[in-house]
Design a protein around this motif. Structure first.
Motif, PDB file in Angstrom:
ATOM      1  N   ALA A   1       0.859  -1.191   0.000  1.00  0.00           N
ATOM      2  CA  ALA A   1       0.000   0.000   0.000  1.00  0.00           C
ATOM      3  C   ALA A   1       0.896   1.243   0.000  1.00  0.00           C
ATOM      4  CB  ALA A   1      -0.911   0.006   1.218  1.00  0.00           C
ATOM      5  N   PRO A   2       0.478   2.336  -0.646  1.00  0.00           N
ATOM      6  CA  PRO A   2       1.325   3.538  -0.728  1.00  0.00           C
ATOM      7  C   PRO A   2       1.514   4.227   0.616  1.00  0.00           C
ATOM      8  CG  PRO A   2      -0.842   3.983  -1.636  1.00  0.00           C
ATOM      9  CD  PRO A   2      -0.793   2.508  -1.381  1.00  0.00           C
ATOM     10  N   ASP A   3       2.602   4.998   0.731  1.00  0.00           N
ATOM     11  CA  ASP A   3       2.892   5.765   1.942  1.00  0.00           C
ATOM     12  C   ASP A   3       2.297   7.167   1.826  1.00  0.00           C
ATOM     13  OD1 ASP A   3       4.401   3.586   2.788  1.00  0.00           O
ATOM     14  OD2 ASP A   3       6.285   4.436   2.053  1.00  0.00           O
ATOM     15  N   TYR A   4       2.124   7.794   2.980  1.00  0.00           N
ATOM     16  CA  TYR A   4       1.588   9.150   3.026  1.00  0.00           C
ATOM     17  C   TYR A   4       2.359   9.966   4.051  1.00  0.00           C
ATOM     18  CZ  TYR A   4      -1.744  13.001   3.631  1.00  0.00           C
ATOM     19  OH  TYR A   4      -2.336  14.240   3.682  1.00  0.00           O
ATOM     20  N   THR A   5       2.689  11.225   3.689  1.00  0.00           N
ATOM     21  CA  THR A   5       3.383  12.142   4.585  1.00  0.00           C
ATOM     22  C   THR A   5       2.607  13.446   4.657  1.00  0.00           C
ATOM     23  OG1 THR A   5       5.524  11.202   3.946  1.00  0.00           O
ATOM     24  CG2 THR A   5       5.554  13.319   5.077  1.00  0.00           C
ATOM     25  N   GLU A   6       2.417  13.966   5.874  1.00  0.00           N
ATOM     26  CA  GLU A   6       1.667  15.214   6.023  1.00  0.00           C
ATOM     27  C   GLU A   6       2.297  16.102   7.080  1.00  0.00           C
ATOM     28  OE1 GLU A   6      -2.834  15.514   5.949  1.00  0.00           O
ATOM     29  OE2 GLU A   6      -2.445  15.904   8.080  1.00  0.00           O
ATOM     30  N   ILE A   7       2.333  17.396   6.798  1.00  0.00           N
ATOM     31  CA  ILE A   7       2.768  18.393   7.769  1.00  0.00           C
ATOM     32  C   ILE A   7       1.570  19.300   8.050  1.00  0.00           C
ATOM     33  CG2 ILE A   7       3.648  19.953   5.965  1.00  0.00           C
ATOM     34  CD1 ILE A   7       5.817  20.795   8.035  1.00  0.00           C
ATOM     35  N   SER A   8       1.400  19.682   9.324  1.00  0.00           N
ATOM     36  CA  SER A   8       0.240  20.488   9.684  1.00  0.00           C
ATOM     37  C   SER A   8       0.632  21.576  10.679  1.00  0.00           C
ATOM     38  CB  SER A   8      -0.857  19.601  10.288  1.00  0.00           C
ATOM     39  OG  SER A   8      -0.382  18.942  11.455  1.00  0.00           O
ATOM     40  N   TYR A   9      -0.205  22.605  10.732  1.00  0.00           N
ATOM     41  CA  TYR A   9       0.035  23.714  11.655  1.00  0.00           C
ATOM     42  C   TYR A   9      -1.313  24.243  12.124  1.00  0.00           C
ATOM     43  CZ  TYR A   9       1.413  28.276  13.454  1.00  0.00           C
ATOM     44  OH  TYR A   9       1.593  29.376  14.256  1.00  0.00           O
ATOM     45  N   ALA A  10      -1.429  24.466  13.428  1.00  0.00           N
ATOM     46  CA  ALA A  10      -2.654  25.013  14.006  1.00  0.00           C
ATOM     47  C   ALA A  10      -2.407  26.443  14.461  1.00  0.00           C
ATOM     48  CB  ALA A  10      -3.102  24.161  15.189  1.00  0.00           C
ATOM     49  N   LEU A  11      -3.318  27.321  14.111  1.00  0.00           N
ATOM     50  CA  LEU A  11      -3.236  28.726  14.506  1.00  0.00           C
ATOM     51  C   LEU A  11      -4.597  29.110  15.074  1.00  0.00           C
ATOM     52  CD1 LEU A  11      -1.555  31.338  14.547  1.00  0.00           C
ATOM     53  CD2 LEU A  11      -2.482  31.851  12.262  1.00  0.00           C
ATOM     54  N   GLY A  12      -4.732  28.993  16.384  1.00  0.00           N
ATOM     55  CA  GLY A  12      -6.022  29.233  17.016  1.00  0.00           C
ATOM     56  C   GLY A  12      -7.037  28.214  16.527  1.00  0.00           C
ATOM     57  N   ASP A  13      -8.151  28.711  15.998  1.00  0.00           N
ATOM     58  CA  ASP A  13      -9.208  27.828  15.486  1.00  0.00           C
ATOM     59  C   ASP A  13      -8.979  27.397  14.042  1.00  0.00           C
ATOM     60  OD1 ASP A  13     -10.625  27.947  17.901  1.00  0.00           O
ATOM     61  OD2 ASP A  13     -11.610  29.818  17.304  1.00  0.00           O
ATOM     62  N   PHE A  14      -7.877  27.869  13.450  1.00  0.00           N
ATOM     63  CA  PHE A  14      -7.567  27.524  12.059  1.00  0.00           C
ATOM     64  C   PHE A  14      -6.537  26.401  11.997  1.00  0.00           C
ATOM     65  CE2 PHE A  14      -9.238  31.791  11.696  1.00  0.00           C
ATOM     66  CZ  PHE A  14      -9.971  31.756  10.513  1.00  0.00           C
ATOM     67  N   GLY A  15      -6.658  25.574  10.976  1.00  0.00           N
ATOM     68  CA  GLY A  15      -5.696  24.509  10.755  1.00  0.00           C
ATOM     69  C   GLY A  15      -5.243  24.505   9.306  1.00  0.00           C
ATOM     70  N   PHE A  16      -3.970  24.212   9.084  1.00  0.00           N
ATOM     71  CA  PHE A  16      -3.406  24.161   7.736  1.00  0.00           C
ATOM     72  C   PHE A  16      -2.660  22.839   7.584  1.00  0.00           C
ATOM     73  CE2 PHE A  16      -3.536  28.462   9.346  1.00  0.00           C
ATOM     74  CZ  PHE A  16      -4.118  29.186   8.309  1.00  0.00           C
ATOM     75  N   SER A  17      -2.763  22.241   6.417  1.00  0.00           N
ATOM     76  CA  SER A  17      -2.061  20.973   6.207  1.00  0.00           C
ATOM     77  C   SER A  17      -1.637  20.823   4.747  1.00  0.00           C
ATOM     78  CB  SER A  17      -2.949  19.790   6.601  1.00  0.00           C
ATOM     79  OG  SER A  17      -4.082  19.701   5.752  1.00  0.00           O
ATOM     80  N   TYR A  18      -0.542  20.088   4.564  1.00  0.00           N
ATOM     81  CA  TYR A  18      -0.073  19.734   3.223  1.00  0.00           C
ATOM     82  C   TYR A  18       0.388  18.289   3.274  1.00  0.00           C
ATOM     83  CZ  TYR A  18       2.782  19.254  -0.928  1.00  0.00           C
ATOM     84  OH  TYR A  18       3.306  18.802  -2.105  1.00  0.00           O
ATOM     85  N   GLY A  19      -0.093  17.482   2.331  1.00  0.00           N
ATOM     86  CA  GLY A  19       0.257  16.071   2.339  1.00  0.00           C
ATOM     87  C   GLY A  19       0.642  15.549   0.972  1.00  0.00           C
ATOM     88  N   GLU A  20       1.495  14.526   0.963  1.00  0.00           N
ATOM     89  CA  GLU A  20       1.901  13.847  -0.261  1.00  0.00           C
ATOM     90  C   GLU A  20       1.588  12.365  -0.135  1.00  0.00           C
ATOM     91  OE1 GLU A  20       6.041  14.693  -0.854  1.00  0.00           O
ATOM     92  OE2 GLU A  20       5.675  16.795  -1.383  1.00  0.00           O
ATOM     93  N   TYR A  21       0.758  11.880  -1.066  1.00  0.00           N
ATOM     94  CA  TYR A  21       0.300  10.492  -1.041  1.00  0.00           C
ATOM     95  C   TYR A  21       0.895   9.778  -2.253  1.00  0.00           C
ATOM     96  CZ  TYR A  21      -3.097   6.830   0.229  1.00  0.00           C
ATOM     97  OH  TYR A  21      -3.709   5.669   0.645  1.00  0.00           O
ATOM     98  N   ASP A  22       1.830   8.878  -2.006  1.00  0.00           N
ATOM     99  CA  ASP A  22       2.512   8.170  -3.090  1.00  0.00           C
ATOM    100  C   ASP A  22       1.515   7.547  -4.055  1.00  0.00           C
ATOM    101  OD1 ASP A  22       4.783   8.857  -1.782  1.00  0.00           O
ATOM    102  OD2 ASP A  22       5.305   6.848  -1.097  1.00  0.00           O
ATOM    103  N   GLU A  23       1.781   7.676  -5.352  1.00  0.00           N
ATOM    104  CA  GLU A  23       0.987   7.077  -6.435  1.00  0.00           C
ATOM    105  C   GLU A  23      -0.352   7.777  -6.653  1.00  0.00           C
ATOM    106  OE1 GLU A  23       0.529   2.873  -5.865  1.00  0.00           O
ATOM    107  OE2 GLU A  23       2.595   2.622  -5.162  1.00  0.00           O
ATOM    108  N   TYR A  24      -0.714   8.708  -5.771  1.00  0.00           N
ATOM    109  CA  TYR A  24      -2.002   9.378  -5.912  1.00  0.00           C
ATOM    110  C   TYR A  24      -1.837  10.862  -6.205  1.00  0.00           C
ATOM    111  CZ  TYR A  24      -4.399   5.186  -4.348  1.00  0.00           C
ATOM    112  OH  TYR A  24      -4.882   3.909  -4.262  1.00  0.00           O
TER     113      TYR A  24
END
Length: 196
Positions: free
Chosen positions: A129-152
């Motif tokens: 099954a493919p691997d997945y990597t994600e980085i995230s950041y929370a700023l108060g009630d806001f959330g931000f994320s960026y992810g890389e999903y192999d093969e997708y």
């Protein structure tokens, strides 16, 4: 076998453990930037947590892949702890699609790291099954994320959480960029949930 492991883990619940339940409605079920329902989703689950950091749970939702799969049922367990100010989460997740027999089921070993408002997650797909990597950041009630999903492909998300009376509500924008999956997707999602 994975269901049995979860059951064995939950057989004896110490007095300092807690069990909770959750239910949610969302205008779309977005996972790693990709829609899983192409429309409204109802989901819910049960969680067990011990003071020593061990946790386990089960979660389910409707899905629509146009291939016979109509539901998803996830089983997971893990252990969370802290080392030198860095939160560490080691876990296992099994993704099951009970109504589908075309081999959609898969499993991941998950390693999560957190420091302050930053998070980094590695999901290692098992049995090819493919691997997945994600980085995230929370700023108060806001959330931000960026992810890389192999093969997708890659995905970016922004979310905002707020209270709706006695419920928890959220607004989110998600953008998925094709990397071999065959589609580019983006969505605005509203969700409302409750925990017991």
């Amino acid at each position: 076998m994975k269901k049995l492991l979860l059951l064995v883990s939950l057989v004896s619940l110490p007095t300092f453990a807690s069990v909770s339940a959750n239910v949610s409605f969302a205008s779309d079920y977005i996972w790693r930037g990709m829609t899983q329902t192409d429309g409204p989703a109802m989901s819910g689950g049960f969680d067990y947590a011990a003071e020593n950091g061990f946790y386990a749970g089960i979660w389910g939702s409707n899905v629509n892949f146009n291939d016979g799969a109509g539901s998803e049922l996830d089983y997971y367990f893990g252990y969370g702890f802290e080392v030198g100010g860095v939160g560490v989460d080691l876990g296992y997740v099994a993704f099951d699609y009970p109504e589908n027999n075309t081999g959609l089921d898969f499993e991941e070993v998950v390693i999560g790291l957190s420091m302050g408002d930053f998070g980094l997650t590695f999901a290692l797909g098992q049995d090819s099954a493919p691997d997945y990597t994600e980085i995230s950041y929370a700023l108060g009630d806001f959330g931000f994320s960026y992810g890389e999903y192999d093969e997708y492909g890659d995905n970016f998300g922004i979310s905002y959480g707020f209270s709706c009376g006695s419920y928890d509500c959220g607004l989110a924008y998600s953008d998925f960029s094709d990397g071999g999956y065959g589609a580019d997707e983006d969505a605005f999602v509203f969700s409302i949930s409750a925990s017991l």
